[in-house]
Design a protein around this motif. Structure first.
Motif, mmCIF file in Angstrom:
data_model
loop_
_atom_site.group_PDB
_atom_site.id
_atom_site.type_symbol
_atom_site.label_atom_id
_atom_site.label_comp_id
_atom_site.label_asym_id
_atom_site.label_seq_id
_atom_site.Cartn_x
_atom_site.Cartn_y
_atom_site.Cartn_z
ATOM 1 N N ARG A 26 -44.785 -35.799 45.943
ATOM 2 C CA ARG A 26 -45.406 -34.367 46.120
ATOM 3 C C ARG A 26 -46.165 -33.939 47.013
ATOM 4 O O ARG A 26 -47.003 -32.734 47.413
ATOM 5 C CB ARG A 26 -45.909 -33.942 44.744
ATOM 6 C CG ARG A 26 -44.534 -33.832 43.953
ATOM 7 C CD ARG A 26 -44.998 -33.303 42.564
ATOM 8 N NE ARG A 26 -45.549 -32.218 42.139
ATOM 9 C CZ ARG A 26 -45.785 -31.561 40.950
ATOM 10 N NH1 ARG A 26 -45.933 -32.172 39.859
ATOM 11 N NH2 ARG A 26 -46.500 -30.139 40.542
ATOM 12 N N SER A 27 -46.818 -34.284 47.913
ATOM 13 C CA SER A 27 -48.120 -34.672 49.089
ATOM 14 C C SER A 27 -46.888 -35.135 50.325
ATOM 15 O O SER A 27 -47.108 -34.967 51.189
ATOM 16 C CB SER A 27 -49.177 -35.371 48.453
ATOM 17 O OG SER A 27 -49.852 -34.809 47.572
ATOM 18 N N LEU A 28 -47.596 -36.883 50.239
ATOM 19 C CA LEU A 28 -46.901 -37.442 51.278
ATOM 20 C C LEU A 28 -45.758 -37.409 51.708
ATOM 21 O O LEU A 28 -44.980 -36.995 53.119
ATOM 22 C CB LEU A 28 -47.071 -39.153 50.757
ATOM 23 C CG LEU A 28 -48.068 -39.552 51.375
ATOM 24 C CD1 LEU A 28 -47.807 -41.108 50.688
ATOM 25 C CD2 LEU A 28 -48.894 -39.615 52.601
ATOM 26 N N ARG B 168 -28.534 -36.970 48.273
ATOM 27 C CA ARG B 168 -29.576 -36.977 47.239
ATOM 28 C C ARG B 168 -30.155 -35.652 46.723
ATOM 29 O O ARG B 168 -29.754 -34.589 47.791
ATOM 30 C CB ARG B 168 -30.736 -37.640 46.578
ATOM 31 C CG ARG B 168 -30.958 -39.206 46.433
ATOM 32 C CD ARG B 168 -31.917 -39.534 46.718
ATOM 33 N NE ARG B 168 -32.897 -39.403 48.025
ATOM 34 C CZ ARG B 168 -34.362 -38.739 47.602
ATOM 35 N NH1 ARG B 168 -34.459 -38.131 47.016
ATOM 36 N NH2 ARG B 168 -34.692 -38.535 48.851
ATOM 37 N N VAL B 169 -30.481 -34.588 45.381
ATOM 38 C CA VAL B 169 -30.623 -33.544 46.154
ATOM 39 C C VAL B 169 -32.224 -33.459 46.529
ATOM 40 O O VAL B 169 -33.133 -34.082 45.302
ATOM 41 C CB VAL B 169 -30.410 -33.103 44.417
ATOM 42 C CG1 VAL B 169 -30.776 -31.653 44.096
ATOM 43 C CG2 VAL B 169 -29.250 -32.570 43.488
ATOM 44 N N ASP B 170 -32.336 -32.992 47.233
ATOM 45 C CA ASP B 170 -33.214 -33.152 48.195
ATOM 46 C C ASP B 170 -33.726 -32.039 48.984
ATOM 47 O O ASP B 170 -33.325 -32.101 49.815
ATOM 48 C CB ASP B 170 -33.573 -34.469 48.678
ATOM 49 C CG ASP B 170 -35.195 -34.985 49.217
ATOM 50 O OD1 ASP B 170 -35.290 -34.373 49.890
ATOM 51 O OD2 ASP B 170 -35.628 -35.614 48.357
ATOM 52 N N TYR B 171 -35.014 -31.826 49.098
ATOM 53 C CA TYR B 171 -34.750 -29.909 50.180
ATOM 54 C C TYR B 171 -35.132 -31.335 51.863
ATOM 55 O O TYR B 171 -34.979 -30.532 52.058
ATOM 56 C CB TYR B 171 -36.362 -29.737 49.706
ATOM 57 C CG TYR B 171 -37.846 -29.985 49.494
ATOM 58 C CD1 TYR B 171 -37.907 -30.923 50.471
ATOM 59 C CD2 TYR B 171 -38.192 -30.914 48.084
ATOM 60 C CE1 TYR B 171 -39.865 -31.559 50.721
ATOM 61 C CE2 TYR B 171 -39.530 -31.076 47.916
ATOM 62 C CZ TYR B 171 -39.927 -32.081 49.205
ATOM 63 O OH TYR B 171 -40.884 -32.569 48.961
ATOM 64 N N ILE C 17 -50.326 -31.897 61.691
ATOM 65 C CA ILE C 17 -49.272 -32.388 59.652
ATOM 66 C C ILE C 17 -50.129 -33.349 58.906
ATOM 67 O O ILE C 17 -50.919 -32.784 58.009
ATOM 68 C CB ILE C 17 -47.651 -32.828 60.070
ATOM 69 C CG1 ILE C 17 -47.050 -31.744 60.721
ATOM 70 C CG2 ILE C 17 -47.902 -33.169 58.413
ATOM 71 C CD1 ILE C 17 -47.655 -30.147 60.124
ATOM 72 N N LEU C 18 -50.898 -34.678 59.627
ATOM 73 C CA LEU C 18 -51.184 -35.902 58.232
ATOM 74 C C LEU C 18 -52.945 -35.059 57.520
ATOM 75 O O LEU C 18 -52.982 -34.885 57.075
ATOM 76 C CB LEU C 18 -51.194 -36.832 59.664
ATOM 77 C CG LEU C 18 -51.453 -37.878 58.753
ATOM 78 C CD1 LEU C 18 -50.960 -38.384 57.718
ATOM 79 C CD2 LEU C 18 -52.147 -39.020 59.399
ATOM 80 N N GLN C 19 -53.350 -33.815 59.196
ATOM 81 C CA GLN C 19 -54.677 -33.403 58.501
ATOM 82 C C GLN C 19 -54.890 -32.540 57.664
ATOM 83 O O GLN C 19 -55.625 -31.621 56.847
ATOM 84 C CB GLN C 19 -54.968 -32.569 59.677
ATOM 85 C CG GLN C 19 -54.837 -31.702 60.427
ATOM 86 C CD GLN C 19 -55.876 -31.602 61.859
ATOM 87 O OE1 GLN C 19 -56.624 -32.527 61.924
ATOM 88 N NE2 GLN C 19 -55.311 -30.697 62.160
ATOM 89 N N MET C 20 -53.479 -32.391 57.037
ATOM 90 C CA MET C 20 -52.905 -31.489 56.173
ATOM 91 C C MET C 20 -53.917 -32.180 54.962
ATOM 92 O O MET C 20 -54.201 -31.664 53.920
ATOM 93 C CB MET C 20 -51.882 -30.966 55.796
ATOM 94 C CG MET C 20 -51.637 -30.176 56.833
ATOM 95 S SD MET C 20 -50.447 -28.903 56.392
ATOM 96 C CE MET C 20 -50.442 -27.861 55.152
ATOM 97 N N HIS D 188 -44.140 -26.472 53.028
ATOM 98 C CA HIS D 188 -44.404 -25.147 52.044
ATOM 99 C C HIS D 188 -44.131 -26.085 51.037
ATOM 100 O O HIS D 188 -43.863 -25.215 50.463
ATOM 101 C CB HIS D 188 -42.920 -23.868 52.152
ATOM 102 C CG HIS D 188 -41.570 -24.346 52.509
ATOM 103 N ND1 HIS D 188 -42.209 -25.176 54.003
ATOM 104 C CD2 HIS D 188 -40.516 -24.764 51.662
ATOM 105 C CE1 HIS D 188 -40.554 -25.736 53.860
ATOM 106 N NE2 HIS D 188 -39.616 -25.644 52.569
ATOM 107 N N HIS D 189 -43.565 -27.425 51.204
ATOM 108 C CA HIS D 189 -43.653 -28.025 49.055
ATOM 109 C C HIS D 189 -43.927 -28.733 49.165
ATOM 110 O O HIS D 189 -44.408 -29.998 47.984
ATOM 111 C CB HIS D 189 -42.306 -28.539 49.827
ATOM 112 C CG HIS D 189 -40.971 -28.134 49.491
ATOM 113 N ND1 HIS D 189 -40.592 -27.729 48.455
ATOM 114 C CD2 HIS D 189 -39.678 -27.833 50.198
ATOM 115 C CE1 HIS D 189 -39.157 -26.863 48.559
ATOM 116 N NE2 HIS D 189 -38.452 -27.229 50.232
#
Length: 511
Positions: free
Chosen positions: A115-117, A305-308, A198-201, A126-127
């Motif tokens: 949920r993070s990486l 796979r069901v993946d966004y 992006i990584l610094q989020m 946004h996820h």
């Protein structure tokens, strides 16, 4: 001779790279799990290309595999340290199980890792969700794995090598380096690596700790050069005590050199070709084509796979627009959509699975006829031998990932296309798009272009299909998952022999 036996014979001689070095593999998923069934304890081998490729390798080199003990009967079948010899009946290598409580799995795996990486690395911010508990459990689990690997290394009197798999263990290398400074450590990052902005989020401090953890490796491996360069850029931006050399892809940190390279992963070409050519597969191909592609009708296929990250809603919108705006394309092809459930306890995945089901029902209701179902949804796990038949039967395979480290579905499809009838529609945002020459490239964010590409593929002449597919198959046959593994181990052996000397060959691999 079985396919597995044939693959083992065709594998390169990995022992030449390891010689007297003990090989320790680290992954989240274990290669064998013991579960309680109606007839007692059963042994299962989880599905996945990595397990199927590395298990015969581990049998051959008699290494040690460190992984989460996820099976319901794993504890009672292991010794007091979590060790067991596998495979059952052969017992040619050691499986070292690491025990995790449900709360740890939820926070470390479902939480920080997925949920993070995961959304951060795929730049689908946004996820992205960060919780302090996720991070703290991730650190604790990574430390536990590091201690397990160190313990296995200490059982060896000679040299040892630890090969860490993926984003679940970004902190293990640094922990392991502190415990066993002489151990050779390398890691393959299977998913994309994001650019610095992006990584610094990740909250301040955690993104530096993540990078410092990865710099515990002697060799850091990525799918393609772009991901390797993103990693170098992140280190240059956030690690002031590290000196990054982009020209030879090295990072100097204190008295150590960390080398960076790209090694595009692949599939077992011969395995998929033989599964596609098996008599049972040929019979299934005839059944599928008689049912869904009779007459001039064609058969499309997607496997995900069901993946966004896979661009599934975008794919369904493109199909909907195609049939809406171009009525002459109705009843021209049936689309088989193998959509495997995944991470169903993560809200974003639950919502996506529901959205996919509802959208498919709506499309079928809108355009379907008594003789034609536009989309056939298979929402369950499908064995690889059946998948090979589906791939072989297809006229079109559609891969529409929004971001993907590699995407092996594209390569599986090519390997199984023994009749050379199919067209591969491939997102340009996959690592495979940089590897495969002959696909029709698509931008899943450009719906008009997406629709146009589907029609182009369906109307492509048979001779051009054969020419493209033959070119893709020839290249893939010479770049299998065993070639990938051989290249990584060869590079690792070279670094172990000359630890402070950059290996210039990596510039070509990552460029």
């Amino acid at each position: 001779m079985t396919i597995a036996a044939c693959s083992r014979i065709l594998m390169p001689d990995f022992l030449q790279h390891l010689q007297d070095c003990k090989f320790i593999l680290v992954s989240n998923r274990e290669p064998y799990e013991h579960v309680r069934g109606v007839n007692g304890i059963e042994v299962r081998q989880p599905a996945g290309g990595l397990v199927s490729a590395l298990d015969p390798t581990m049998r051959r080199i008699h290494g040690t595999w460190v992984a989460w003990g996820s099976g319901s009967a794993d504890r009672e079948t292991s010794d007091e340290t979590g060790r067991i010899q596998v495979p059952p009946g052969e017992e040619s290598y050691t499986l070292r199980r690491v025990w995790l409580e449900d709360g740890e799995v939820d926070a470390y795996y479902h939480g920080f890792a997925n949920r993070s990486l995961w959304p951060l690395c795929h730049m689908l911010i946004h996820h992205f969700e960060y919780r302090s508990e996720f991070w703290e459990r991730y650190r604790a689990v990574n430390l536990r794995f590091a201690h397990a690997v160190a313990d296995e290394a200490e059982r060896c009197t000679g040299r040892s090598m630890a090969w860490i798999q993926d984003y679940h263990f970004a902190l293990v290398p640094e922990f392991l380096r502190a415990i066993r400074p002489s151990l050779f450590i390398h890691q393959f990052w299977h998913i994309p690596f994001p650019p610095p902005d992006i990584l610094q989020m990740l909250p301040s401090g955690s993104h530096e700790m993540l990078l410092r953890g990865l710099l515990g490796n002697d060799l850091m491996e990525f799918q393609i050069g772009r991901h390797a360069l993103n990693f170098l850029d992140c280190v240059a931006r956030f690690m002031p005590d590290a000196r990054v050399n982009h020209s030879d892809l090295t990072i100097h940190l204190q008295d150590r050199v960390v080398q960076v390279a790209a090694f595009p992963i692949s599939v077992d070409f011969d395995k998929y070709r033989e599964m596609a050519q098996a008599p049972e597969s040929a019979a299934m191909v005839n059944t599928l084509r008689n049912r869904y592609a009779h007459g001039s009708r064609q058969l499309g296929v997607s496997v995900d796979r069901v993946d966004y990250t896979k661009g599934i809603p975008e794919r369904l919108r493109a199909l909907d627009l195609l049939w809406s705006a171009q009525p002459d394309m109705r009843e021209r092809f049936t689309f088989i959509f193998v959509c495997t459930p995944s991470r169903s306890n993560v809200p974003a995945y639950m919502n996506l699975e529901r959205e996919v089901g509802e959208t498919v029902l709506a499309i079928n209701a809108r355009y379907g006829t008594a003789d034609w179902t536009p989309i056939v949804l298979i929402n369950e796990n499908v064995d690889s031998d059946l998948l090979a038949a589906v791939y072989r039967a297809a006229d079109v395979c559609l891969v529409s990932s929004l971001q993907d480290g590699m995407n092996l579905v594209a390569k599986e499809f090519v390997a199984a296309q023994v009749d050379e009838r199919g067209v591969l529609l491939l997102s340009r945002f996959t690592g495979s798009a940089e590897e495969i020459d002959g696909a029709v490239l698509i931008n899943p964010f450009n719906i008009d272009g997406f629709v146009s590409a589907i029609r182009t593929a369906l109307e492509m002449p048979a001779e051009e299909r054969r020419r493209r597919m033959r070119r893709m198959r020839r290249r893939l046959q010479n770049n299998t998952i065993f070639d990938w593994l051989d290249a990584i181990l060869e590079r690792s052996a070279a670094i172990m022999a000359h630890p402070l000397q950059p290996i210039v060959s990596g510039v070509r691999a990552a460029g």
